[in-house]
Design a protein around this motif. Sequence first.
Motif, mmCIF file in Angstrom:
data_model
loop_
_atom_site.group_PDB
_atom_site.id
_atom_site.type_symbol
_atom_site.label_atom_id
_atom_site.label_comp_id
_atom_site.label_asym_id
_atom_site.label_seq_id
_atom_site.Cartn_x
_atom_site.Cartn_y
_atom_site.Cartn_z
ATOM 1 N N PRO A 1 0.820 -1.214 0.000
ATOM 2 C CA PRO A 1 0.000 0.000 0.000
ATOM 3 C C PRO A 1 0.861 1.275 0.000
ATOM 4 C CG PRO A 1 -0.663 -1.530 1.739
ATOM 5 C CD PRO A 1 0.669 -1.997 1.235
ATOM 6 N N ASP A 2 2.178 1.102 0.236
ATOM 7 C CA ASP A 2 3.086 2.251 0.281
ATOM 8 C C ASP A 2 3.852 2.314 -1.041
ATOM 9 O OD1 ASP A 2 5.146 4.027 0.621
ATOM 10 O OD2 ASP A 2 5.668 3.344 2.649
ATOM 11 N N PRO A 3 3.573 3.333 -1.879
ATOM 12 C CA PRO A 3 4.213 3.378 -3.203
ATOM 13 C C PRO A 3 5.713 3.672 -3.147
ATOM 14 C CG PRO A 3 2.926 5.380 -2.824
ATOM 15 C CD PRO A 3 2.657 4.471 -1.651
ATOM 16 N N THR A 4 6.229 4.026 -1.965
ATOM 17 C CA THR A 4 7.670 4.322 -1.878
ATOM 18 C C THR A 4 8.490 3.068 -1.545
ATOM 19 O OG1 THR A 4 7.707 4.883 0.482
ATOM 20 C CG2 THR A 4 7.135 6.667 -1.062
ATOM 21 N N TRP A 5 7.833 1.947 -1.241
ATOM 22 C CA TRP A 5 8.584 0.712 -1.013
ATOM 23 C C TRP A 5 9.322 0.340 -2.310
ATOM 24 C CZ3 TRP A 5 6.223 -3.919 2.130
ATOM 25 C CH2 TRP A 5 5.930 -3.496 3.432
ATOM 26 N N THR A 6 10.530 -0.207 -2.169
ATOM 27 C CA THR A 6 11.267 -0.607 -3.369
ATOM 28 C C THR A 6 10.578 -1.829 -3.994
ATOM 29 O OG1 THR A 6 12.666 -2.156 -2.209
ATOM 30 C CG2 THR A 6 13.448 0.139 -2.322
ATOM 31 N N ASP A 7 10.983 -2.142 -5.232
ATOM 32 C CA ASP A 7 10.343 -3.254 -5.954
ATOM 33 C C ASP A 7 10.475 -4.583 -5.208
ATOM 34 O OD1 ASP A 7 10.588 -1.084 -7.664
ATOM 35 O OD2 ASP A 7 10.786 -2.340 -9.451
#
Length: 304
Positions: free
Chosen positions: A69-75
Amino acid sequence: MDKQPLAETAVDRIETVFGEHRTYRRAHARGVIYEAEFTANGLAAEYTAAPHFQAGKVKALARFSHSSPDPTWTDVMSPVKGLGVQFQLPGGDITNIVGVNSPIFFAKTPEAFTEILGIVTSFKDGKPRLRELAKLLIRYPESRAAFKILKKMHAPASFATGRYHSIHAFYFIGRDGKRTPIKYEWEPDAGMETLSPKSAGSLPFGYYEWEIEDRLQKGPVSFTLNIVLGEEGDPTDDPTVAWPEERQKVAIGKLEIGRPAPEAELEKFDPTVMTDGIECSEDRILHFRHPVYTVSHERRKKEN
Ligand code: HEM
């Protein structure tokens, strides 16, 4: 508590644990969306009257996503990736299949899902903290199987090399009224390939989005849609339990990915949107996804 307030609570809890990321989906926040075409080979006609599964072609949308849900997490912090497919049916209706690269889910009921987000309150490098995880597994032993898979899971090497499972069962309804329990699997025509932990460590942010675009420049990207035929005794109401490996699978069509369609990012891929010839199973998590996705969609629509 009836369905709707619990759905609001579930989305509020996701925001508390992962942060409030305005304009984004409240799960599977980062992703990339394409036009696509689905060609049915007609083999499903024996089991269902659904229009998109009779021999022929329909247009579709396909969204690949990282589950966080956190778009800043890395791939690599979210090894679970998603594939949402929206079939555009003759007459303007739609129907969806929304899958991930795990065959099972960690919560059996909406109440358990929501309570779990009160127990696991933070993550480190994409993983729940051990003390919180231990507490959760004692309280919800049915979650063990999914966390075991997650622990061992390597991310697919590409969005194009994951196998995406519907997890939930659905019923195909034949022209003679016969009901067949099925699950869906999108099998990558490029073959399944996962990342080694070594190469995973060095991937830049946004690699998957870049890689699939690059792959499409070089050649076609496609998936075969399999239905897995359920047998007597296979649970149709429990997303924490997989059906036996040896169940018969029938390949019923092929999805070919086309050009990027960023203008469709506001679309909602709700797995309960059905059409003639297909019904949702009794799975309570499946039904809960309808109000939850609506809450998330309403929030992000207002913010965009
Ligand atoms: C209680 C259970 C679940 C909750 C609360 C939940 C929550 C959410 C939310 C809030 C969204 C964003 C919806 C939107 O804004 O359009 C979402 C998207 C998604 N979820 Fe779930 N989910 C649940 C179960 C599942 C399961 C079992 C799967 C596995 C098949 C799954 C796969 C996905 C995928 C692939 C997306 C992205 C769809 C897209 O690209 O638009 N979810 N989920």
